[in-house]
Design a protein around this motif. Structure first.
Motif, PDB file in Angstrom:
ATOM      1  N   MET B   1      54.648   7.074  13.572  1.00 35.32           N
ATOM      2  CA  MET B   1      54.459   6.956  12.119  1.00 35.32           C
ATOM      3  C   MET B   1      53.359   7.901  11.677  1.00 35.32           C
ATOM      4  SD  MET B   1      53.547   3.560  10.074  1.00 35.32           S
ATOM      5  CE  MET B   1      54.681   2.724  11.125  1.00 35.32           C
ATOM      6  N   SER B   2      53.606   8.569  10.587  1.00 37.78           N
ATOM      7  CA  SER B   2      52.603   9.518  10.128  1.00 37.78           C
ATOM      8  C   SER B   2      51.490   8.796   9.394  1.00 37.78           C
ATOM      9  CB  SER B   2      53.261  10.532   9.199  1.00 37.78           C
ATOM     10  OG  SER B   2      53.704   9.880   8.026  1.00 37.78           O
ATOM     11  N   ASP B   3      50.280   9.044   9.825  1.00 42.51           N
ATOM     12  CA  ASP B   3      49.144   8.439   9.137  1.00 42.51           C
ATOM     13  C   ASP B   3      48.408   9.521   8.384  1.00 42.51           C
ATOM     14  OD1 ASP B   3      49.535   5.870   9.845  1.00 42.51           O
ATOM     15  OD2 ASP B   3      48.500   6.077  11.758  1.00 42.51           O
ATOM     16  N   ILE B   4      48.966   9.854   7.187  1.00 42.62           N
ATOM     17  CA  ILE B   4      48.346  10.902   6.403  1.00 42.62           C
ATOM     18  C   ILE B   4      46.964  10.482   5.938  1.00 42.62           C
ATOM     19  CG2 ILE B   4      49.513  12.657   5.031  1.00 42.62           C
ATOM     20  CD1 ILE B   4      50.883  10.283   3.589  1.00 42.62           C
ATOM     21  N   ALA B   5      46.762   9.166   5.917  1.00 43.09           N
ATOM     22  CA  ALA B   5      45.690   8.663   5.068  1.00 43.09           C
ATOM     23  C   ALA B   5      44.439   8.270   5.829  1.00 43.09           C
ATOM     24  CB  ALA B   5      46.205   7.492   4.278  1.00 43.09           C
ATOM     25  N   LEU B   6      44.060   9.038   6.815  1.00 43.17           N
ATOM     26  CA  LEU B   6      42.799   8.695   7.457  1.00 43.17           C
ATOM     27  C   LEU B   6      41.614   9.241   6.673  1.00 43.17           C
ATOM     28  CD1 LEU B   6      43.761   8.967  11.192  1.00 43.17           C
ATOM     29  CD2 LEU B   6      43.049   6.945   9.929  1.00 43.17           C
TER      30      LEU B   6
END
Lengths: 322, 293
Positions: B1-6
């Motif tokens: 899953m892409s975690d763009i939001a770090l």
């Protein structure tokens, strides 16, 4: 055990310039406490409208719930006043929508949105609600939940947003969760994660689940009972295993044959259902499926079959079983 | 899953907002500075103006711009720079009060119509239609000739007139936000109408509201000038840009073109600056555009 949700004769119509469309036509079903009922059907079969009608979220006009009862814990939701239905929504019944990309408010932080039902229904302060929201985000396995409370929806991926929606829907530990195609808009790889999460969260909170989907694979894995809808009506309802082994309605059988199976040893060809889904504004006089049915009889074109019990817990609306 | 939001959450402190304004919208930043100067002129007119706005000097009639009188003097020998600075004060008061009132009226009518819908929306919108078929200036002239000229009347009438017309824009914006899934989702968690309107609708129509407000500041200043030009404005000797244009500016256009140029340029620059600044603000502040770059 009395049913948690009893839908009786639910009928919802939409008025448009082209005439009146009966999107949900005399639909009845039960949901027991803690069980998972799947409602399957193709686009336009009335499954989403059924879900929205239960919570009275149909936009009026053009839509209107014209008949029926929705008994939730013995109380008819259709006769409640505005404050009454608001007290049920989000508190006793949680709802998850199809589009995680657009069902979160882009102008509010994730934390505020997850905390909102807690403030609304439990009268908690925002501070307490935000603390609870952090726990909820933890439980839907969003890493770094404390930090993420202050993030905005655009910083989340689709799968993450759907996790947030699950956290929101179950913030007040509802006894019923309605998920309207919760994974349709997601990547295939994320779908299973979201459904597993939905299932475990429902089990943890003891919530019953109404899962609306057009994906028979989803149904097989997650549902205990299945209702198949066609042209606004339920044509067959049975326990999931039974429905897969012995589908009775020709439409259900058609659906089963049109889905590839990994466990079949012969090189069977997929059999599509011929024809087009019906125009709800101009349904045939008899059975709505008659024009596409392989085993149609003369009677099917003039009379409409009713949903009749054919075995324990198994009912179908077809003259072949009457 | 892409975690763009770090990335850390976007809760920008104000200085960071200012650097963003300067970096991403340099023209908007310059126009913002002009707006602030204009506001300061209005507020500190007493201190800034070298002469009184009504200080007559018969020896210095119709002097062209010079070091002593940077904008020249008018037919009575009054310093144009001082009059423009005092004029800014009138424009600030009228422009911002009328625009604030207009925006409040627009938002109230627009949100009520879009949210309630049905016969209420139908009735109110037909009234708005009827209202919009009159040119604002005509309504203004009628009201001012009945009530007599004065700043209060002008602000109230301009605020109502512009507000009613602008309600269309807000109504349209709210209607489209109302259809979104997150408003349905808010309903599905049992949120009260008041909360949905405050927390889910209003923040998402802030972009048109900001633009409407800045547009209305400009329009109100222009409308007041128009009224003064026609002789229905704030009564003399109070200096307003419109009155300066129409009075001595027009009468002495050939002998002293600076009489019209000075207030005219002030008007043009300020109205332009306000609307450009408004656009820049909209681009930076609209929460829906956050992260879109």
């Amino acid at each position: 055990m009395p049913a948690l949700l009893e839908v009786r004769g639910l009928t919802t119509r939409f008025r448009s310039s082209g005439g009146t469309v009966t999107a949900v036509d005399d639909v009845s079903f039960d949901v027991a406490q803690g069980e998972t009922l799947a409602i399957v059907g193709e686009s336009g079969s009335g499954k989403s409208v059924t879900a929205l009608s239960i919570l009275r979220l149909i936009p009026t006009p053009p839509g209107r719930i014209e008949a029926g009862q929705v008994l939730f814990e013995g109380q008819d939701l259709l006769t409640l006043d505005d404050a009454g239905i608001r007290a049920i929504r989000g508190s006793r019944i949680g709802m998850i929508f199809q589009e995680p990309m657009s069902s979160l408010n882009p102008a509010l932080t994730i934390g505020l949105q997850v905390a909102e039902p807690i403030v609304e229904h439990r009268g908690a302060t925002w501070r307490d609600a935000l603390t609870r929201a952090r726990g909820l985000l933890d439980r839907v396995r969003i890493p770094d939940a404390a930090q993420r409370l202050a993030a905005y929806p655009h910083q989340f991926s689709g799968g993450m947003r759907q996790r947030v929606m699950i956290a929101m829907a179950q913030a007040c530990e509802p006894t019923l969760t309605i998920a309207d195609e919760p994974t349709t808009a997601l990547d295939v790889t994320v779908q299973a994660q979201i459904l597993d999460l939905l299932k475990t969260r429902s089990e943890e909170t003891g919530s019953a689940l109404v899962l609306i989907t057009h994906d028979l694979g989803v149904v097989a894995r997650y549902a205990s009972r299945v209702a198949v809808m066609y042209a606004g009506r339920i044509v067959e309802i049975a326990p999931a295993r039974r429905l897969y082994r012995t589908p009775q309605h020709p439409y259900t059988r058609g659906l089963m044959q049109s889905v590839p199976r990994l466990d079949s040893d012969t090189a069977e060809r997929l059999v599509p259902i011929e024809g087009q889904p019906p125009d709800l504004g101009r349904l045939p006089q008899g059975c709505a499926f008659a024009p596409r049915c392989r085993v149609v009889m003369p009677r099917c074109r003039t009379e409409r079959p009713v949903l009749a019990q054919i075995a324990d817990n198994h009912a179908a609306a077809c003259f072949h079983h009457a | 899953m892409s975690d763009i939001a770090l990335a850390p959450p976007a809760r920008a402190p104000s200085w960071e907002f200012l650097t963003r304004l300067v970096r991403d919208k340099p023209l908007g930043a310059i126009c913002g500075v002009v707006c602030v100067l204009f506001l300061l002129c209005g507020v500190f007119a007493d201190v800034l103006a070298p002469y009184g706005f009504n200080q007559i000097s018969p020896l210095n009639r119709l002097k062209p711009p010079s070091w002593a009188f940077p904008f020249g003097t008018d037919n009575l020998g009054r310093d144009m720079l001082s009059r423009c600075i005092y004029g800014a004060r009138m424009s600030v008061i009228i422009g911002f009060s009328a625009a604030a009132l207009a925006t409040a009226v627009s938002v109230t009518i627009g949100v009520l119509c879009a949210w309630l819908g049905g016969w209420f929306d139908m009735l109110v919108q037909r009234f708005v239609d009827a209202w919009m078929s009159f040119p604002e200036l005509i309504v203004l002239i009628v009201v001012v000739s009945v009530l007599g000229p004065g700043m209060g009347q002008i602000i109230v009438v301009l605020g109502l007139a512009l507000g009613i017309a602008g309600s269309r824009i807000i109504r349209g914006a709210v209607l489209s936000v109302r259809q979104t899934m997150y408003v349905h989702a808010a309903q599905s968690i049992g949120a009260k109408s008041r909360r949905i309107v405050w927390r889910h609708l209003l923040p998402n129509v802030m972009a048109p509201v900001i633009v409407l407000f800045t547009n209305r500041v400009g329009t109100a200043i222009l409308a007041e000038s128009g009224l003064s030009f026609l002789g229905f404005g704030v009564p003399p000797p109070a200096p307003t840009w419109g009155a300066m244009l129409s009075g001595s500016g027009r009468a002495y256009m050939y002998q002293g073109p600076w009489l019209a140029l000075a207030p005219g340029l002030c008007l043009t620059i300020v109205v332009f600056a306000i609307s450009m600044f408004g656009d820049a603000l909209r681009d930076l502040l609209d929460p829906r555009m956050r992260g879109s770059r």
